[in-house]
Design an enzyme around this catalytic site. Structure first.
Site, PDB file in Angstrom:
ATOM      1  CE1 TYR A 241      -4.559   0.828   1.678  1.00  0.00           C
ATOM      2  CE2 TYR A 241      -4.024   0.692  -0.506  1.00  0.00           C
ATOM      3  CZ  TYR A 241      -5.053   0.884   0.647  1.00  0.00           C
ATOM      4  OH  TYR A 241      -6.274   0.975   0.598  1.00  0.00           O
TER       5      TYR A 241
ATOM      6  CD  GLU B  99      -1.683   4.895  -6.585  1.00  0.00           C
ATOM      7  OE1 GLU B  99      -2.302   5.573  -6.170  1.00  0.00           O
ATOM      8  OE2 GLU B  99      -1.894   3.579  -6.524  1.00  0.00           O
TER       9      GLU B  99
END
Lengths: 249, 317
Positions: A171, A178
């Site tokens: 995660y 990102e």
């Protein structure tokens, strides 16, 4: 990745729509879903394969990471875009996932691929892409293979354990990737002004893509902690004390 | 010690009621000296005396932990508690704020925000000598009229069935109203605002439509006010009155929402501003949800409710 994993965490098959009665998919829908999940598992294995191939053939930086998008581009685009079908599955009720949540998750991924990576070379050649691809591939391979087994009424505990444990590392890595990618897209977006509408125009509205990207980046601040701790909570619920029960299955 | 339960209510027996916390199940307090005529509100006041934090308006008392909230007017007798287990569950609704207060704060924002942009301050638009189109002035007048009307209705017309709402709603609602006000006002008052296509062709009919819908909305609010005697929470089926605008009652359950959407559609057509369209769509969606809820409540409460009525859009939905 960021929002994707809440679906993984939401429960046995994803966050449930509370009002829908659990009818379950009929035989035709079930066969389709099995096919879908197998194809997507294979797809993300393919993404991993081409990425690893690239890394092995170009082990020197910066090419080792800056060329990864070039190698993986087509497979990534095909299989990430196919995820849109999951919204349809949720809307048709053949999977117990919540339509809104699924849409949100799928769009965030599709947005990253088509709205950030595809238009901007600066984002494609950034290290962030490798982090994303790495995190997404592993997560998706585990997720889709787990769904495949679940549809065939097998729920291998190993896969479930992986789903609810790997995220702890994947995660944050995915989110970092990102954010790096979006950040690299900011400058070219401000200059080239893609998807941008300026005044004056007959709609009396303006939309600046690069400000939009900034807003997206800022939205990670409230959203990521919430999703991450939701996952932790789910992990405790599903794996935490349930190790004995799950093994019995 | 339980008093004997007699059918003769002139003999009121004192009893005890346990108040348990709805989430934990733990006993908060045992109210003694309760009689059949005590109301739920009386119980809440006693609880409040023991626990100053639990103001009556933030208490929800139920027969079951997740049950329906009992209304303040119900008496202990109507609850039909069995002697073996007289217990009620208390759920804390959180800090509350009065509806009237919320509305006043909500509606002042759009007035202040729109006015700010209308004045075309340099720190927002830069220094500009651009002229303002007539429609920009008209739009400002419409917007102000709409929200001043809402403020006055809150003060003099509306009768609320609930006194309060949770305080977090205030932040949510204000963000919505103030945010959209700034969003719409920024573009309509912008120096680069473009006058609608076909100039007057649409502007004045749209303005007329806006005024008609505002009058319609006001008529409905006045009719609803007359339907409910002051100080009561009485609900009855609304029917068309002498006012022709109220004829819409025969087609929809919530014609006030219908007219409101109509106003904003006209405003959007008049200004041809995409943010205004978004505001209209958002408002329509929210009001459709509320209308569906009210429609369901009407059907549930009145067996003779007219079947031909739709929640918000005549004949359709």
């Amino acid at each position: 990745s960021l929002k994707r994993n809440i679906m993984a965490a939401g429960g046995k098959d994803g966050p449930k729509s509370p009002s829908r009665p659990r009818a379950g998919p009929g035989p035709l829908a079930r066969s389709w879903l099995v096919l879908y999940n197998i194809v997507l598992t294979a797809g993300w294995i393919a993404v991993t394969y081409v990425s690893l191939l690239h890394v092995m053939n170009n082990s020197t930086p910066p090419t080792v990471y800056s060329g990864i998008y070039d190698s993986a581009e087509v497979v990534l685009k095909v299989f990430q875009s196919l995820a849109v079908l999951e919204i349809v599955h949720a809307a048709l009720g053949i999977v117990p996932s919540n339509v809104l949540l699924t849409s949100f998750q799928v769009f965030s991924r599709v947005f990253l691929v088509w709205g950030v990576l595809h238009p901007f070379k600066e984002a494609q050649t950034n290290l962030g892409v490798s982090l994303c691809l790495g995190a997404w591939s592993i997560t998706e391979i585990i997720r889709y293979s787990f769904y495949t087994f679940a549809l065939l009424n097998m729920k291998p505990y190993v896969l479930q354990w992986c789903r609810y444990t790997f995220f702890i590392v994947l995660y944050p890595i995915g989110v970092t990737g990102e954010l790096l990618a979006i950040y690299c897209a900011l400058a070219p977006a401000a200059e080239q002004k893609p998807f941008t509408l300026e005044l004056p125009n007959p709609y009396n509205y303006s939309f600046y893509y690069h400000y939009f990207l900034v807003v997206i980046m800022l939205s990670y601040i409230p959203i990521f902690p919430q999703l991450f701790f939701h996952m932790i909570h789910q992990r405790r619920k599903i794996i935490g004390g349930g190790a004995k029960e799950a093994k019995k299955e | 010690v339980q008093g004997c339960q007699s059918d003769d209510h002139r003999i009121t027996s004192r009893m005890e009621i346990e108040i348990l916390h709805a989430r934990t199940g733990k006993q908060l307090i045992c109210l003694d000296h309760v009689d059949n005529y005590s109301t739920v509100l009386d119980l809440k006041k006693w609880i409040h005396k023991e626990f100053p934090k639990y103001h009556p308006v933030r208490q929800s008392l139920r027969l079951e932990p997740k049950g329906r909230s009992l209304s303040d007017e119900e008496t202990v007798h109507s609850l039909e508690l069995k002697p073996s287990g007289r217990k009620l569950y208390l759920r804390d609704l959180g800090p509350q704020i009065g509806w009237r207060t919320v509305f006043l704060v909500e509606y002042s924002g759009p007035i202040a925000a729109y006015m700010l942009f209308y004045l075309r301050p340099a720190f927002i638009y830069g220094v500009t000598k651009a002229k303002m189109e007539p429609v920009v002035h008209i739009a400002c007048a419409c917007w102000m009229f709409h929200y001043v009307k809402r403020l006055l209705e809150t003060l003099f017309v509306h009768r609320f069935s609930h006194g309060t709402m949770p305080i977090r709603n205030l932040f949510k609602n204000c963000s919505y109203y103030w945010g959209f006000a700034a969003f719409v006002a920024y573009y309509i008052n912008h120096p680069l605002y473009t006058r609608p296509m076909y100039d007057h062709l649409l502007e004045y009919p749209a303005l007329a439509g806006f005024v008609i819908n505002e009058l319609g909305n006001l008529s409905i609010h006045l009719a609803l006010m007359d339907l409910r005697p002051p100080g009561t929470k009485k609900r009855s089926i609304p029917y068309p009155t002498g006012n022709p605008f109220t004829a819409l009652f025969s087609l929809v359950s919530c014609p006030n929402y219908t007219y409101e959407v109509g106003s904003w559609i006209c405003f959007t057509i008049m200004t041809q501003c995409f943010p205004a369209l978004l505001f209209t769509v958002a408002g329509f969606y929210q009001m459709a949800v509320w209308a569906a809820g009210k429609h369901r409540n009407y059907l549930r409460e009145f067996s003779n409710y007219p079947k031909s009525r739709k929640p918000i859009v005549p004949f359709l939905f």
